[in-house]
Structures are given as structure tokens and as C-alpha cells.
Design a protein around this motif. Structure first.
Motif, short mmCIF file in Angstrom:
data_model
loop_
_atom_site.label_atom_id
_atom_site.label_comp_id
_atom_site.label_asym_id
_atom_site.label_seq_id
_atom_site.Cartn_x
_atom_site.Cartn_y
_atom_site.Cartn_z
N ARG A 427 -2.69 -65.48 -106.52
CA ARG A 427 -2.64 -65.40 -105.06
C ARG A 427 -1.59 -66.34 -104.48
O ARG A 427 -0.93 -66.00 -103.48
CB ARG A 427 -4.02 -65.71 -104.49
CG ARG A 427 -5.03 -64.58 -104.71
CD ARG A 427 -6.35 -64.84 -104.01
NE ARG A 427 -7.12 -65.90 -104.71
CZ ARG A 427 -7.93 -65.67 -105.73
NH1 ARG A 427 -8.10 -64.43 -106.18
NH2 ARG A 427 -8.59 -66.66 -106.31
N ALA A 428 -1.41 -67.51 -105.10
CA ALA A 428 -0.41 -68.45 -104.60
C ALA A 428 1.00 -67.93 -104.84
O ALA A 428 1.87 -68.00 -103.96
CB ALA A 428 -0.59 -69.81 -105.29
N VAL A 429 1.25 -67.39 -106.03
CA VAL A 429 2.58 -66.89 -106.37
C VAL A 429 2.90 -65.63 -105.58
O VAL A 429 4.06 -65.37 -105.21
CB VAL A 429 2.68 -66.63 -107.89
CG1 VAL A 429 3.95 -65.86 -108.24
CG2 VAL A 429 2.64 -67.95 -108.65
N ALA A 430 1.88 -64.80 -105.32
CA ALA A 430 2.11 -63.53 -104.61
C ALA A 430 2.71 -63.75 -103.23
O ALA A 430 3.40 -62.85 -102.71
CB ALA A 430 0.80 -62.76 -104.50
N ALA A 431 2.48 -64.90 -102.65
CA ALA A 431 3.02 -65.17 -101.31
C ALA A 431 4.54 -65.14 -101.29
O ALA A 431 5.15 -64.89 -100.25
CB ALA A 431 2.52 -66.53 -100.82
N PRO A 434 7.79 -59.76 -102.71
CA PRO A 434 7.94 -58.75 -101.65
C PRO A 434 6.58 -58.23 -101.21
O PRO A 434 5.67 -58.06 -102.01
CB PRO A 434 8.78 -57.65 -102.33
CG PRO A 434 9.53 -58.36 -103.42
CD PRO A 434 8.62 -59.44 -103.90
N ALA A 435 6.44 -57.95 -99.94
CA ALA A 435 5.15 -57.58 -99.38
C ALA A 435 4.54 -56.35 -100.06
O ALA A 435 3.31 -56.28 -100.24
CB ALA A 435 5.31 -57.30 -97.87
N GLU A 436 5.37 -55.40 -100.46
CA GLU A 436 4.83 -54.16 -101.02
C GLU A 436 4.22 -54.33 -102.41
O GLU A 436 3.53 -53.43 -102.89
CB GLU A 436 5.92 -53.08 -101.07
CG GLU A 436 7.08 -53.38 -102.02
CD GLU A 436 8.20 -54.18 -101.36
OE1 GLU A 436 9.30 -54.21 -101.91
OE2 GLU A 436 7.94 -54.76 -100.27
N ALA A 466 5.41 -53.28 -111.86
CA ALA A 466 5.88 -53.07 -110.48
C ALA A 466 5.54 -51.65 -110.05
O ALA A 466 5.37 -50.76 -110.88
CB ALA A 466 7.39 -53.31 -110.43
N PRO A 467 5.41 -51.42 -108.75
CA PRO A 467 5.08 -50.06 -108.26
C PRO A 467 6.14 -49.05 -108.68
O PRO A 467 7.30 -49.39 -108.92
CB PRO A 467 5.05 -50.25 -106.73
CG PRO A 467 4.90 -51.71 -106.50
CD PRO A 467 5.56 -52.38 -107.66
N ASN A 468 5.72 -47.80 -108.77
CA ASN A 468 6.68 -46.73 -109.09
C ASN A 468 7.79 -46.70 -108.05
O ASN A 468 7.55 -46.79 -106.84
CB ASN A 468 5.97 -45.37 -109.11
CG ASN A 468 5.00 -45.27 -110.29
OD1 ASN A 468 5.21 -45.91 -111.31
ND2 ASN A 468 3.97 -44.45 -110.13
N VAL A 478 8.62 -59.41 -110.54
CA VAL A 478 7.19 -59.29 -110.82
C VAL A 478 6.88 -59.79 -112.23
O VAL A 478 5.89 -60.52 -112.45
CB VAL A 478 6.73 -57.83 -110.66
CG1 VAL A 478 5.31 -57.63 -111.20
CG2 VAL A 478 6.77 -57.42 -109.19
N SER A 479 7.72 -59.42 -113.18
CA SER A 479 7.51 -59.87 -114.56
C SER A 479 7.61 -61.38 -114.68
O SER A 479 6.77 -62.02 -115.32
CB SER A 479 8.53 -59.19 -115.48
OG SER A 479 8.37 -59.62 -116.81
N ASP A 480 8.62 -61.97 -114.04
CA ASP A 480 8.77 -63.43 -114.07
C ASP A 480 7.58 -64.11 -113.41
O ASP A 480 7.10 -65.16 -113.87
CB ASP A 480 10.07 -63.84 -113.36
CG ASP A 480 11.31 -63.46 -114.16
OD1 ASP A 480 11.17 -63.15 -115.36
OD2 ASP A 480 12.42 -63.47 -113.58
N ALA A 481 7.10 -63.54 -112.32
CA ALA A 481 5.95 -64.13 -111.61
C ALA A 481 4.71 -64.08 -112.48
O ALA A 481 3.90 -65.03 -112.50
CB ALA A 481 5.72 -63.39 -110.29
N ALA A 482 4.51 -62.98 -113.20
CA ALA A 482 3.34 -62.87 -114.09
C ALA A 482 3.38 -63.92 -115.18
O ALA A 482 2.36 -64.53 -115.52
CB ALA A 482 3.28 -61.47 -114.69
#
Length: 525
Positions: A427-431, A434-436, A466-468, A478-482
Motif C-alpha cells: 500500500r505504501a509503494v502503490a502511492a 500510476p493511478a490505473e 501490469a494491466p492488459n 510494476v515489476s520493480d515495485a513488486a
């Protein structure tokens, strides 16, 4: 050469080393066994668990058999069984064959390990016993720590089957030389029949407890596991009651042993020591490989300074015990090991290097080197020769059960801490994403964690997609954040979970404080 105590020690340590080595060497072989035999992950876990389960359950029985039928004889029988089982492991073609062979290995180890300490005590005079047990303890520490690097070398150079094949020449060498070196001795006079009733109660009760502890996390501590644990406790209580009224049988565990204050305290300390060792073994390997990105061989090699300190200080600790008594040596060793774990927790982070964690490894190694042998020496002081095998089996058994408790307890705590920690960090990193993709990112991390924490996919950043239609740059972010979430979350959970071994070891240190130190009673300890 026969009867030369130092030659006897070498013959005993060879067998002792290979049996303890097989408790840890299997870990680095798991990926190769999975791929080459085509078995499930749960099956390969039982390749490790079957050995530890049989060993833990039968150690006390093995010690008593040595008392009744001759220590050298049971040592050689154990070596023969272990060697044949190693051949069976190397030739196994599927999971059932390999698990069965590992169970037979555990039987051989349970027969021979208790005899090593008993024979050392019988062939060394009291004034040199501490030094001999110091070497024995150093071998125990080395075998426990050397498994991962040695296994990594054998697998990378040859094949996973060689971690078992290497036992065969060692076993054959011991079988040829040991009868020429180890004195036959005599059987301990028996006051009754072998305690079959006590053996059945003990083996069944310990099997229920050990199986429940090892499988509890995988089965989510369901009703079946709870019933197994309750049954184990009930059967062990029945065992104690049966041992109090042997009825013409030779008790499997002379309960008078626990009237020896130091024996009881050192058995408790042995449990806490093993809890600390196994907690660190599990946590360090996961941290080194999953967070720092080391290979199994590299992670094992990082343990070399710890092993070196254990080997160097083990014999020295034995001599200190001979000269000054064992209480303060064990007290100092356990305190150092505890301090080393605390220091390790303070110095480890997402970007730590070997040099950052080296001081803590050296402190832990010094603590282990000062603890292994003196703990056994203090425990065995004052034990009657007729009960030496049972006492030795009990000490080794409590160490194995400490290993089971450490594995289960630390694993459960780390799992629970990690699930919560990953969600918080996601949740902290998601901030910053990108919003989508924010909502999907958090949900993906929590879903992976809920499935039992998919270490490999979370570590590699592939657990969250990541979304389609997302751009390559968004997918990379997204991969780096995970990966960042996993590394930060694991370190936080790991640090919190270290409280478990630290608390256990503090209990062990407290046991040492109450060890009796009468100079007339412990002058030779």
C-alpha cells in the motif's frame, strides 16, 4: 592403536559428522530433486522431514540399545545401516523410494549418534574429557554449518545424488577401521527385560508431536494437527507414568536422570540452542538468496566464518571446561550466540553486504564454539555408566526436538509476519505508481501472500502483472515495485521473527545461571 582415545575419537567423529551433515545438506538439492524426479514440493520436503522425524523419535531408543547390547556394536550397526541407506538414496527413482531411504538413514543415525558421546566418556579420563568433547562439539557445529556449501559444491560439480554417494566411502572406512580402534567394552548389566511398552509409548507419542509440528503450518493447524499434538502429549504422559513403574523391565529413560539438576537444565538449554540454530539457518538462507540474490552455494559459503569460529573455539572450550568448570563457558557461549543474532538483526537490510554481516557471524560462531561441547559435559557429569547411553540419547534427542521447534516456530512466525508486512509495504509503494495500476498492484501482492507467500515470484517481480495494454515502461515499474515490496517486507518480517530465537536463547542463558558449581562435584567438568 586399539584403545588409543584420540584414535577412537577420530573414528567416532567420522560417523557423527556424516549423520549430522545429512540434516542440512539436503536443502540446496531441493531444486534439482524436484526437476529430475518430477515430484511435488511437499514430497521433496518429506525427503528432508523423514530423516529428521525418524532421527528425533529413535535417538533415545538408540541410546538405550547401546547400554544394553554394547556401544561399539550399536555404533557399527548404525554405520552399516546408514551406509546402505545412503546407497538407496543415491539410486532412488521416485519420491516414495527416496523418502523410504531417508527414513532408513534416520534409523542408522539414531543408532550411532548416542554411542559417540557415551564411548568418548568411557575412553577418556575425566581430566581430558572436556577437550575430547570439545572436538566432538566442534564437529557437530561444523557438520551443521558445512551442509549447504558442501552440498552446493557436489551438486554443481556432479549431481544431487552425490550428496548421498559421498557417505559410502566414509561409512566403509569406519566399518573397516572402527573395530580395530574402538575397544569392545562390555554390556551394561541389565536388571530386567527391554522396555517394549515404554518404547511403543515414546515412539508413538514423539511421532505424533514431531509430525504435527512439522506439518502444522502446511495443514494450517487444522483439527487433525491439533488432535495429533494432543495425542502426542497424552502418550508421553503415559510413557512417564509407565517408566515410574517398570514392572521388571529395564526403563528406557531412567527418570532418576532428571533428579540431576544440571542434566535437566542442560537439556532445556540444548533445546533453546537448537531453536536458535535452526531459526537462523532458515532465516539466513531465505534472506541471503531471496533478498540479497545470492546463489545457494554463495549463501552457504558466507557461513564459512561462522563455521571457522566454531571449529577453532570448540577444542579450546573443552580445555577451558576441564580447567575451570563448564557453567560459565556455556553461559558465555549462549550469551554470545544470542548477542550475535541480535547484532545480525541490527546489521541486515535490503542492501547489506557480506562485510556488513560478518561481525555478527563471527560472534555467533564464537558462541556456538563455546557452547556445543561444554553443554554436554555439564549435562553428563555425574551420570552413572549404566545410564550413559540413555542420557546421551536424551541430550541428542532434545537437540533434534529443538530443531523441530525452531523450524516450525520460526517458519510460522515468519509466514504470519510476512503476510502483514507485504500488505503494508504494497500500500505504501502503490502511492508512487500510476493511478490505473495501484489497486491491482496491492491486490496482486496480497493474493500472492495469501497463497503462502510465493517467494520466487514475489522476489522476481512476476507475482503482480501490469494491466492488459499497459506500456513496457509501466510493466517495468510494476515489476520493480513488486521486488521492492518483497525485499522491504521480508527484511521487516525477518527482524520481527528473530524475537523467537532470542527469547528462547534467553531462557537457555537463564538455565545456565542455575547450574550447580560445587567445586568438589564439578572439578572435573
Amino acid at each position: 592403536m586399539k584403545g588409543n582415545p584420540w584414535a577412537v575419537l577420530v573414528a567416532l567423529c567420522l560417523g557423527f559428522f556424516m549423520t549430522l551433515l545429512d540434516t542440512t545438506v539436503i536443502g540446496v538439492a531441493i531444486p534439482d530433486i524436484l526437476s529430475q524426479l518430477g515430484i511435488t514440493y511437499n514430497e521433496v520436503l518429506w525427503v528432508s522431514n523423514a530423516y529428521v522425524l525418524v532421527l528425533a523419535v529413535l535417538l533415545i531408543v538408540g541410546g538405550r540399545l547401546g547400554d544394553l547390547f554394547g556401544k561399539r556394536r550399536m555404533y557399527l550397526v548404525g554405520i552399516a545401516v546408514f551406509t546402505v541407506a545412503s546407497v538407496m538414496c543415491a539410486l532412488a527413482q521416485d519420491a516414495p523410494q527416496l523418502i523410504a531411504a531417508r527414513s532408513v538413514q534416520g534409523l542408522g543415525a539414531a543408532l550411532l549418534i548416542p554411542q559417540t558421546m557415551s564411548i568418548i566418556i568411557s575412553v577418556f579420563p575425566a581430566e581430558r574429557r572436556g577437550a575430547a568433547l570439545g572436538v566432538w562439539g566442534a564437529i557437530a557445529g561444523l557438520a551443521t554449518i558445512a551442509g549447504p556449501p558442501l552440498g552446493g559444491f557436489l551438486i554443481s560439480t556432479f549431481d544431487w545424488r552425490w550428496i548421498f554417494t559421498v557417505n559410502v566411502p566414509i561409512g566403509l572406512a569406519v566399518l573397516v577401521t572402527a573395530p580395530l580402534i574402538i575397544p569392545a567394552g562390555g554390556r551394561t548389566p541389565r536388571a530386567g527385560k527391554f522396555d517394549l511398552r515404554g518404547t511403543a509409548l515414546l515412539v508413538t507419542g514423539l511421532t505424533c508431536l514431531t509430525y504435527g509440528l512439522q506439518e502444522g503450518q502446511r495443514l494450517e493447524w487444522n483439527l487433525a494437527v491439533e488432535l495429533l499434538l494432543v495425542a502426542g502429549v497424552v502418550l508421553l504422559v503415559a510413557f512417564v507414568l509407565a517408566e515410574r513403574r517398570p514392572g521388571g523391565r529395564q526403563p528406557l529413560v531412567p527418570l532418576a536422570l532428571f533428579g540431576n539438576r544440571n542434566f535437566s537444565l542442560m537439556n532445556t538449554a540444548a533445546v533453546t540452542l537448537s531453536v536458535g540454530i535452526m531459526s537462523m539457518a532458515i532465516g539466513f538462507q531465505l534472506y541471503a538468496q531471496s533478498v540479497l540474490g545470492m546463489s545457494a552455494l554463495e549463501a552457504g559459503a558466507v557461513n564459512a566464518p561462522l563455521a571457522l569460529m566454531t571449529v577453532i573455539l570448540g577444542p579450546y572450550a573443552g580445555r577451558l571446561t576441564d580447567s575451570y568448570g563448564g557453567k560459565f563457558v556455556v553461559l558465555g557461549g549462549l550469551s554470545l550466540f544470542t548477542a550475535g543474532i541480535v547484532l545480525f538483526g541490527l546489521m541486515t537490510g535490503v542492501d547489506s553486504s557480506m562485510w556488513t554481516i560478518l561481525p555478527s557471524l563471527l560472534v555467533m560462531g564464537a558462541g556456538l564454539g563455546l557452547t556445543f561441547a561444554p553443554l554436554s559435559t555439564v549435562a553428563m557429569h555425574g551420570v552413572e555408566p549404566a545410564s550413559a547411553g540413555a542420557a546421551s540419547g536424551m541430550i541428542n534427542a532434545t537437540r533434534q526436538f529443538g530443531s523441530v521447534l525452531g523450524t516450525a516456530g520460526f517458519g510460522v512466525l515468519l509466514q504470519n509476519q510476512l503476510v502483514g508486512s507485504l500488505g503494508t509495504h504494497a500500500r505504501a509503494v502503490a502511492a508512487d505508481l500510476p493511478a490505473e495500476v495501484r489497486q491491482g498492484f496491492v491486490a496482486g501482492v496480497e493474493q500472492a501472500a495469501g497463497r503462502g507467500v510465493e517467494f520466487v515470484r514475489l522476489r522476481d517481480g512476476t507475482a503482480v502483472a501490469a494491466p492488459n495494454g499497459a506500456s513496457a515502461e509501466t510493466s517495468r515499474v510494476v515489476s520493480d515495485a513488486a521486488r521492492r515490496v518483497f525485499s522491504d517486507g521480508f527484511v521487516q518480517a525477518f527482524h520481527a521473527s528473530l524475537a523467537f530465537p532470542v527469547i528462547a536463547l534467553v531462557l537457555g542463558v537463564g538455565c545456565c545461571v542455575f547450574v550447580q558449581t560445587r567445586s568438589d562435584a564439578l572439578a572435573d567438568v
